[in-house]
Write an enzyme that holds these catalytic residues in place. Structure first.
Site, PDB file in Angstrom:
ATOM      1  N   SER A  27     -28.702  -1.911  26.022  1.00 48.62           N
ATOM      2  CA  SER A  27     -29.352  -1.920  27.341  1.00 48.62           C
ATOM      3  C   SER A  27     -30.553  -0.994  27.288  1.00 48.62           C
ATOM      4  CB  SER A  27     -28.392  -1.424  28.427  1.00 48.62           C
ATOM      5  OG  SER A  27     -29.082  -1.218  29.650  1.00 48.62           O
TER       6      SER A  27
ATOM      7  N   TYR B  24     -22.670   5.272  31.056  1.00 46.85           N
ATOM      8  CA  TYR B  24     -22.977   3.915  30.572  1.00 46.85           C
ATOM      9  C   TYR B  24     -24.181   3.962  29.618  1.00 46.85           C
ATOM     10  CZ  TYR B  24     -24.870  -0.877  30.799  1.00 46.85           C
ATOM     11  OH  TYR B  24     -25.371  -2.119  30.491  1.00 46.85           O
TER      12      TYR B  24
HETATM   13  P1  NAP Z   1     -20.668  -9.361  33.637  1.00 45.91           P
HETATM   14  O1  NAP Z   1     -21.389 -10.434  34.368  1.00 45.91           O
HETATM   15  O2  NAP Z   1     -20.010  -8.266  34.408  1.00 45.91           O
HETATM   16  O3  NAP Z   1     -19.587 -10.053  32.667  1.00 45.91           O
HETATM   17  C1  NAP Z   1     -18.789  -9.231  31.876  1.00 45.91           C
HETATM   18  C2  NAP Z   1     -17.939 -10.067  30.942  1.00 45.91           C
HETATM   19  O4  NAP Z   1     -17.205  -9.170  30.096  1.00 45.91           O
HETATM   20  C3  NAP Z   1     -16.906 -10.909  31.665  1.00 45.91           C
HETATM   21  O5  NAP Z   1     -16.706 -12.082  30.916  1.00 45.91           O
HETATM   22  C4  NAP Z   1     -15.678 -10.013  31.638  1.00 45.91           C
HETATM   23  O6  NAP Z   1     -14.453 -10.744  31.721  1.00 45.91           O
HETATM   24  C5  NAP Z   1     -15.820  -9.389  30.262  1.00 45.91           C
HETATM   25  N1  NAP Z   1     -15.138  -8.118  30.099  1.00 45.91           N
HETATM   26  C6  NAP Z   1     -15.163  -7.025  30.891  1.00 45.91           C
HETATM   27  N2  NAP Z   1     -14.413  -6.042  30.377  1.00 45.91           N
HETATM   28  C7  NAP Z   1     -13.897  -6.528  29.224  1.00 45.91           C
HETATM   29  C8  NAP Z   1     -13.020  -6.006  28.242  1.00 45.91           C
HETATM   30  N3  NAP Z   1     -12.506  -4.775  28.324  1.00 45.91           N
HETATM   31  N4  NAP Z   1     -12.686  -6.805  27.197  1.00 45.91           N
HETATM   32  C9  NAP Z   1     -13.175  -8.068  27.086  1.00 45.91           C
HETATM   33  N5  NAP Z   1     -14.000  -8.612  27.988  1.00 45.91           N
HETATM   34  C10 NAP Z   1     -14.352  -7.849  29.052  1.00 45.91           C
HETATM   35  O7  NAP Z   1     -21.640  -8.628  32.596  1.00 45.91           O
HETATM   36  P2  NAP Z   1     -23.127  -9.035  32.086  1.00 45.91           P
HETATM   37  O8  NAP Z   1     -24.111  -8.560  33.087  1.00 45.91           O
HETATM   38  O9  NAP Z   1     -23.158 -10.424  31.617  1.00 45.91           O
HETATM   39  O10 NAP Z   1     -23.268  -8.027  30.839  1.00 45.91           O
HETATM   40  C11 NAP Z   1     -22.972  -8.417  29.509  1.00 45.91           C
HETATM   41  C12 NAP Z   1     -23.452  -7.320  28.579  1.00 45.91           C
HETATM   42  O11 NAP Z   1     -24.849  -7.102  28.758  1.00 45.91           O
HETATM   43  C13 NAP Z   1     -22.775  -5.960  28.810  1.00 45.91           C
HETATM   44  O12 NAP Z   1     -22.534  -5.338  27.580  1.00 45.91           O
HETATM   45  C14 NAP Z   1     -23.805  -5.189  29.617  1.00 45.91           C
HETATM   46  O13 NAP Z   1     -23.672  -3.804  29.470  1.00 45.91           O
HETATM   47  C15 NAP Z   1     -25.088  -5.722  29.019  1.00 45.91           C
HETATM   48  N6  NAP Z   1     -26.245  -5.561  29.904  1.00 45.91           N
HETATM   49  C16 NAP Z   1     -26.287  -6.198  31.112  1.00 45.91           C
HETATM   50  C17 NAP Z   1     -27.387  -5.987  31.944  1.00 45.91           C
HETATM   51  C18 NAP Z   1     -27.515  -6.644  33.300  1.00 45.91           C
HETATM   52  O14 NAP Z   1     -28.421  -6.259  34.064  1.00 45.91           O
HETATM   53  N7  NAP Z   1     -26.679  -7.609  33.649  1.00 45.91           N
HETATM   54  C19 NAP Z   1     -28.424  -5.140  31.526  1.00 45.91           C
HETATM   55  C20 NAP Z   1     -28.331  -4.518  30.294  1.00 45.91           C
HETATM   56  C21 NAP Z   1     -27.235  -4.729  29.480  1.00 45.91           C
HETATM   57  P3  NAP Z   1     -13.631 -10.891  33.137  1.00 45.91           P
HETATM   58  O15 NAP Z   1     -14.435 -11.822  33.996  1.00 45.91           O
HETATM   59  O16 NAP Z   1     -12.309 -11.448  32.746  1.00 45.91           O
HETATM   60  O17 NAP Z   1     -13.572  -9.501  33.722  1.00 45.91           O
END
Ligand code: NAP
Length: 251
Positions: free
Chosen positions: A146, A160
Site C-alpha cells: 500500500s 497498518y
Molecule cells: P476487502 O475489500 O476488505 O477484501 C478483503 C478480502 O480479504 C476478503 O476476501 C476477505 O474475506 C479476505 N480476508 C480478510 N481477512 C482475511 C484473513 N485473515 N485470511 C484470509 N482472507 C482474509 O479488501 P481490499 O480493499 O480488496 O484489499 C485487498 C488488499 O489490498 C489488502 O491487502 C489491502 O491492504 C490492500 N490495499 C487496499 C487498498 C484500498 O484502498 N482498498 C489500498 C491499498 C492496499 P471475507 O470477505 O471472508 O472477510
C-alpha cells in the site's frame, strides 16, 4: 482447457474487492483459481460461480492466512486443482482509526498476523511448490502492499502502514532469495481503491470523501489494481522481480 496444462493461482482474500477482481482476471487468462476467504462464504462462492460459468475452474477455501493449518489446507486444495504457478498475497485488513498511544496488543497482533505473517506463510508454501530448488518449475508471487507504507497513516492506522512496510522489505528480500530458482516476487502498492475495506475500518464514505481530492480526481477501481497484478505474473514481466509498482493515481 481440457487436456492442456492449466496453471493454478492461489489468491488469498479472493472473494471480495481487489482479490475478487484478480481472481476473475486470472481465470480469464487461463489459470485455475484457488481463492480464500474467512467469513463471507457467499461472496466467495459467487466468484467461483462467475468463473465456472465462463468455463473456468475455481475453488473457494475458508482459510485464515494467519493460521498455519488453514494455509496448509489452502495449498492442499490448490494442489488438487493442478500445479501452483502463482500466488497473490492479497488478504489484508485495516482497523478503526486510532493513534498509536491508543492501540491495544490484540489489535496489533491481529494486524501483524494477518498482513505480515499470513503473507510470509503463504509465500513459504508457494516457494516450496514452485522453486526449482524443490523440484518445481517456477512461478510468480505478487504481494499487496500500500502507499500507506510510505505515507505512514498518522492518526489513522500507523500499524497498518507499518505492516505494509514489512511487506515491502519482504518482497525485496524474497525476490532476491529465489531469483535464481525460477520465481519472481513483486509488490503492487495501491492508493485509495473503491472496495469494502474502508467500511471495515469504520469509514464507509472514505472513497467518496477522499476520491475527488486525489491527483486524478477519483479513487481507483479493483480492476485497475488487478490488471497490473496479472501483468506482473505474466511472461511479459519476465525480467521484473523485486519491483514495487505504485497503482495509486500519483497519490
Ligand atoms: P476487502 O475489500 O476488505 O477484501 C478483503 C478480502 O480479504 C476478503 O476476501 C476477505 O474475506 C479476505 N480476508 C480478510 N481477512 C482475511 C484473513 N485473515 N485470511 C484470509 N482472507 C482474509 O479488501 P481490499 O480493499 O480488496 O484489499 C485487498 C488488499 O489490498 C489488502 O491487502 C489491502 O491492504 C490492500 N490495499 C487496499 C487498498 C484500498 O484502498 N482498498 C489500498 C491499498 C492496499 P471475507 O470477505 O471472508 O472477510
Amino acid at each position: 482447457m481440457s487436456g492442456e496444462f492449466t496453471p493454478v493461482a492461489v489468491v488469498t482474500g479472493g472473494s471480495r474487492g481487489i482479490g475478487r477482481a484478480v481472481s476473475l482476471m486470472l481465470a480469464e487468462r487461463g489459470y485455475a483459481v484457488c481463492l480464500s476467504y474467512v467469513s463471507d462464504a457467499g461472496s466467495a462462492q459467487a466468484v467461483v460461480d462467475a468463473i465456472t460459468a465462463k468455463g473456468g475452474r475455481a475453488v473457494a477455501v475458508r482459510s485464515d492466512v494467519g493460521i498455519e493449518a488453514d494455509v496448509l489446507a489452502l495449498f492442499e486444495a490448490a494442489d488438487r486443482l493442478g500445479t501452483v504457478k502463482a500466488l497473490v498475497n492479497n488478504a489484508g485488513i485495516v482497523d478503526v482509526a486510532a493513534r498509536v498511544d491508543e492501540m491495544g496488543v490484540a489489535r496489533l497482533q491481529r494486524m501483524m498476523t494477518t498482513n505480515i505473517v499470513g503473507s510470509i506463510l503463504c509465500a513459504r508454501e508457494a516457494v516450496r511448490r514452485m522453486s526449482t530448488r524443490h523440484g518445481g518449475t517456477g512461478g510468480g508471487i505478487v504481494n499487496l502492499s500500500s502507499v500507506a507504507a510510505r505515507l505512514g497513516g498518522p492518526g489513522q492506522y500507523v500499524d497498518y502502514a507499518a505492516s505494509k512496510g514489512a511487506i515491502d522489505s519482504f518482497t525485496l528480500g524474497l525476490a532476491r532469495e529465489v531469483a535464481g530458482e525460477g520465481i519472481r516476487v513483486n509488490a503492487v502498492s495501491p492508493g485509495i481503491i473503491d472496495t469494502e475495506i474502508h467500511a471495515s475500518g469504520g469509514e464507509p464514505d472514505r472513497v467518496a470523501r477522499l476520491g475527488p481530492g486525489q491527483p486524478m480526481g477519483r479513487a481507483g477501481t479493483a480492476a485497475e489494481v488487478a490488471a497490473p497484478v496479472v501483468w506482473l505474473l505474466s511472461d511479459e514481466a519476465a525480467y521484473v522481480t523485486g519491483a514495487n509498482l505504485d497503482v495509486s493515481g500519483a497519490r
